[in-house]
Design a protein around this motif. Sequence first.
Motif, PDB file in Angstrom:
ATOM      1  N   LYS A 174       0.370   8.106   8.760  1.00 48.04           N
ATOM      2  CA  LYS A 174       0.296   8.510   7.348  1.00 48.04           C
ATOM      3  C   LYS A 174       1.693   8.634   6.751  1.00 48.04           C
ATOM      4  O   LYS A 174       1.953   8.151   5.641  1.00 48.04           O
ATOM      5  CB  LYS A 174      -0.450   9.826   7.193  1.00 48.04           C
TER       6      LYS A 174
ATOM      7  N   LEU B 279      -5.894   6.704   5.038  1.00 48.76           N
ATOM      8  CA  LEU B 279      -6.511   5.519   4.439  1.00 48.76           C
ATOM      9  C   LEU B 279      -6.051   5.308   2.999  1.00 48.76           C
ATOM     10  O   LEU B 279      -5.919   4.176   2.535  1.00 48.76           O
ATOM     11  CB  LEU B 279      -8.026   5.642   4.493  1.00 48.76           C
ATOM     12  N   LYS B 280      -5.783   6.391   2.305  1.00 46.91           N
ATOM     13  CA  LYS B 280      -5.300   6.318   0.929  1.00 46.91           C
ATOM     14  C   LYS B 280      -4.054   5.447   0.820  1.00 46.91           C
ATOM     15  O   LYS B 280      -3.857   4.736  -0.173  1.00 46.91           O
ATOM     16  CB  LYS B 280      -5.004   7.735   0.430  1.00 46.91           C
ATOM     17  N   TYR B 281      -3.211   5.474   1.852  1.00 55.37           N
ATOM     18  CA  TYR B 281      -1.950   4.716   1.832  1.00 55.37           C
ATOM     19  C   TYR B 281      -2.006   3.439   2.666  1.00 55.37           C
ATOM     20  O   TYR B 281      -1.291   2.474   2.378  1.00 55.37           O
ATOM     21  CB  TYR B 281      -0.808   5.600   2.348  1.00 55.37           C
ATOM     22  N   SER B 282      -2.834   3.424   3.719  1.00 55.83           N
ATOM     23  CA  SER B 282      -2.788   2.325   4.693  1.00 55.83           C
ATOM     24  C   SER B 282      -3.708   1.163   4.369  1.00 55.83           C
ATOM     25  O   SER B 282      -3.570   0.083   4.950  1.00 55.83           O
ATOM     26  CB  SER B 282      -3.146   2.854   6.086  1.00 55.83           C
ATOM     27  N   LYS B 283      -4.639   1.330   3.460  1.00 53.91           N
ATOM     28  CA  LYS B 283      -5.699   0.347   3.263  1.00 53.91           C
ATOM     29  C   LYS B 283      -5.213  -1.017   2.787  1.00 53.91           C
ATOM     30  O   LYS B 283      -5.949  -2.007   2.888  1.00 53.91           O
ATOM     31  CB  LYS B 283      -6.756   0.888   2.298  1.00 53.91           C
TER      32      LYS B 283
ATOM     33  N   GLU C 121      -9.020  10.127   5.971  1.00 58.42           N
ATOM     34  CA  GLU C 121      -9.058   9.711   4.570  1.00 58.42           C
ATOM     35  C   GLU C 121      -7.682   9.798   3.932  1.00 58.42           C
ATOM     36  O   GLU C 121      -7.324   8.981   3.073  1.00 58.42           O
ATOM     37  CB  GLU C 121     -10.052  10.576   3.805  1.00 58.42           C
ATOM     38  N   SER C 122      -6.909  10.806   4.347  1.00 59.05           N
ATOM     39  CA  SER C 122      -5.563  10.969   3.813  1.00 59.05           C
ATOM     40  C   SER C 122      -4.676   9.778   4.178  1.00 59.05           C
ATOM     41  O   SER C 122      -3.892   9.292   3.360  1.00 59.05           O
ATOM     42  CB  SER C 122      -4.953  12.257   4.349  1.00 59.05           C
TER      43      SER C 122
ATOM     44  N   MET D 117      -9.742  16.789   1.939  1.00 64.55           N
ATOM     45  CA  MET D 117      -9.580  15.431   2.471  1.00 64.55           C
ATOM     46  C   MET D 117      -9.103  15.506   3.924  1.00 64.55           C
ATOM     47  O   MET D 117      -8.096  16.130   4.218  1.00 64.55           O
ATOM     48  CB  MET D 117      -8.576  14.639   1.632  1.00 64.55           C
TER      49      MET D 117
ATOM     50  N   SER E 117       3.110   5.117   6.307  1.00 60.46           N
ATOM     51  CA  SER E 117       2.365   4.372   5.288  1.00 60.46           C
ATOM     52  C   SER E 117       2.691   4.893   3.893  1.00 60.46           C
ATOM     53  O   SER E 117       2.879   4.122   2.948  1.00 60.46           O
ATOM     54  CB  SER E 117       0.863   4.467   5.548  1.00 60.46           C
ATOM     55  N   LYS E 118       2.764   6.196   3.772  1.00 56.57           N
ATOM     56  CA  LYS E 118       3.098   6.794   2.473  1.00 56.57           C
ATOM     57  C   LYS E 118       4.486   6.366   2.021  1.00 56.57           C
ATOM     58  O   LYS E 118       4.694   6.025   0.850  1.00 56.57           O
ATOM     59  CB  LYS E 118       3.017   8.317   2.563  1.00 56.57           C
TER      60      LYS E 118
END
Length: 237
Positions: free
Chosen positions: A132, A8-12, A5-6, A1, A135-136
Amino acid sequence: MDKFESLLKYSKQLSILYVEDHEELRNSTVEILNSLFAKVSSGIDGAEALSIYKNFYREENQYYDIVLTDIKMPNMNGVTLIEEIYKINPQQKIVVLSAHDESEYLVPLINLGINHFIQKPIEFDRLLDVLKDISKSIVEETSIKLDDLSQYDRKSKLLTVNNENVYLTKYEIIFMDILSEEKGKIYKNEEIVSYYNSLGESIDMSNIRKLVSKLRKKIPSQLIESIYSIGYRIQMS
């Protein structure tokens, strides 16, 4: 990943306010942010950004998840903007963009509690890494594990049981928001009624009991504990 993409997993599902007076840089960065975040707003200086920040809360009843701001700007610089935002929301997540010649601002910013800095010109990989991490942390703060099979996301208002989404009514969402605010805390009946009233909603003790009865059919019943004549709490693992 990859890093995109890493992140986006948290920020979307998150929102971000970006403040930059340089038009070309602002437009190009907004284009990137739009592909990563659910809601992106931008301001040309601190004064405009502060107005946008306040309006967003009035319209959405929540603050931006992240504020990304430059330091040197006309009308109101980044330091003053951050001071004003912290007066409104001391928990706001803020990232500062700083150029090499702006070192005199760093100590005041650190004293304000800022610990996320990105040097200008912006390095794309560094931007992704910082966003990231933040966001995480936001997602992990708002995603509440109730037990091994149940989870409630305070931001998306989504309840999942056995990896399946569970439909919640408006009043059930409010109830879950109250009880998941602080793990293990007993929320008195009066507090619950007052919270609903603060949102312009009406509920009484009898309706709270009915609401809890219906909610227990949607989640493991033992998760909601009734404290006789006092109130309720969620038994979270």
